[in-house]
Design an enzyme around this catalytic site. Structure first.
Site: not given
Length: 300
Positions: A147, A170, A212, A116, A142, A53-54
């Site tokens: 998100r 995570k 993380i 989505y 994750y 993501t980052t």
């Protein structure tokens, strides 16, 4: 059926969720990426996570991801593990990205839940199983419902812990009760990494093995030290570090990640460029507060 084999996680301690630096025209800035990687290794980071993501994975093409995977593995050269973000809302696509990561020499995979289109809990189990079956690499699930709009249940975690290559999760749900239920359901069969810097110590207290981290982009040594102190049983000192840097950790999320952390790196001399649209520049008021905290800790 209980897990009867001992799994080995890709790393213990602090793994940096590395930003993806861009140049003026918006291309990947590999010179800066090398500088960032060396900065992390010089400051004791235990692992690097690229294209998460980052790392703005949602706006990277498959070709760009492959180039970042390959470059990171080459520059790191075995000094620390390189974990590649290969998540997708298509199981087939996620498997293809995972094969690509394995081919270039990655040490592990970070696979986010589908987004989505989402899926059922049964679909989640099938999704992660199929991706794990596509390579020989250890896979970190994750969980970031803010998100993706969905969460991995403790029951599905307990089911997936039986897969020899699904080794960790995570956890970025921010729900400590949920994370405790995962720990209870999975025991040693599934390792837990904190996915939120402000919850690193609470998750370590539930048996987590590291974080993380976004924060470690700018303070890699301190994040490593927090995890090291906890692992050595010096929990009081680890807690002091958690609380000492809590305000700065939160300031990095004063706007949509990774907008603030890229701005922070720029202030430190690591110009990583603007985020790709639809992300934009971080809120000026938020950046003013972030800058003040960075000055307080001698970062700028």
């Amino acid at each position: 059926m209980e897990t009867v084999f001992k799994k080995t996680p890709p790393f213990y301690g602090s793994g940096t969720a590395l930003v993806t630096p861009f140049d003026g025209p918006g291309r990947i800035n590999f010179d800066m990426l090398e500088r960032l990687i060396e900065f992390q290794i010089e400051n004791s980071t235990d692992a690097l996570i690229v294209c998460g993501t980052t790392g703005e994975c949602a706006t990277l093409s498959d070709q760009e991801k492959r180039s970042i995977f390959r470059f990171a593995v080459k520059i790191v050269n075995g000094r620390i593990p390189v974990i590649c973000g290969t998540g997708s809302n298509s199981t087939k696509h996620s498997a293809e990205l995972s094969v690509m990561a394995e081919y270039v020499g990655a040490n592990g995979l970070l696979v986010v839940t589908p987004y989505y289109n989402k899926t059922s809990q049964a679909g989640l189990a099938e999704h992660f199983t199929a991706v794990a079956d596509s390579t020989c690499l250890p896979l970190i699930m994750y969980n970031v419902p803010s998100r993706t709009g969905m969460s991995i249940s403790p029951a599905v975690c307990a089911r997936l812990k039986e897969h020899e290559r699904i080794v960790a999760i995570k956890e970025a749900s921010s729900d400590i009760s949920h994370i405790a239920k995962i720990a209870e359901a999975c025991g040693d069969g599934l390792y837990i990494y904190s996915g939120n810097d402000d919850q690193t110590v609470p998750i370590l207290s539930l048996g987590g093995i590291g974080v993380i981290s976004v924060f470690s982009n700018i303070m890699p040594f301190e994040t490593h030290e927090l995890c090291r102190l906890w692992a050595e049983g010096r929990t009081d000192k680890a807690l002091k570090l958690q609380l000492k840097y809590l305000g700065l950790m939160n300031a990095l999320f004063s706007d949509v990640n990774p907008m603030p952390v890229k701005a922070a790196l720029g202030l430190m001399g690591f110009d990583s460029g603007a985020c790709r649209p639809p992300l934009t520049s971080a809120d000026p008021n938020a950046l003013e507060k972030l800058s003040a905290l960075m000055k307080k800790f001698g970062l700028i």
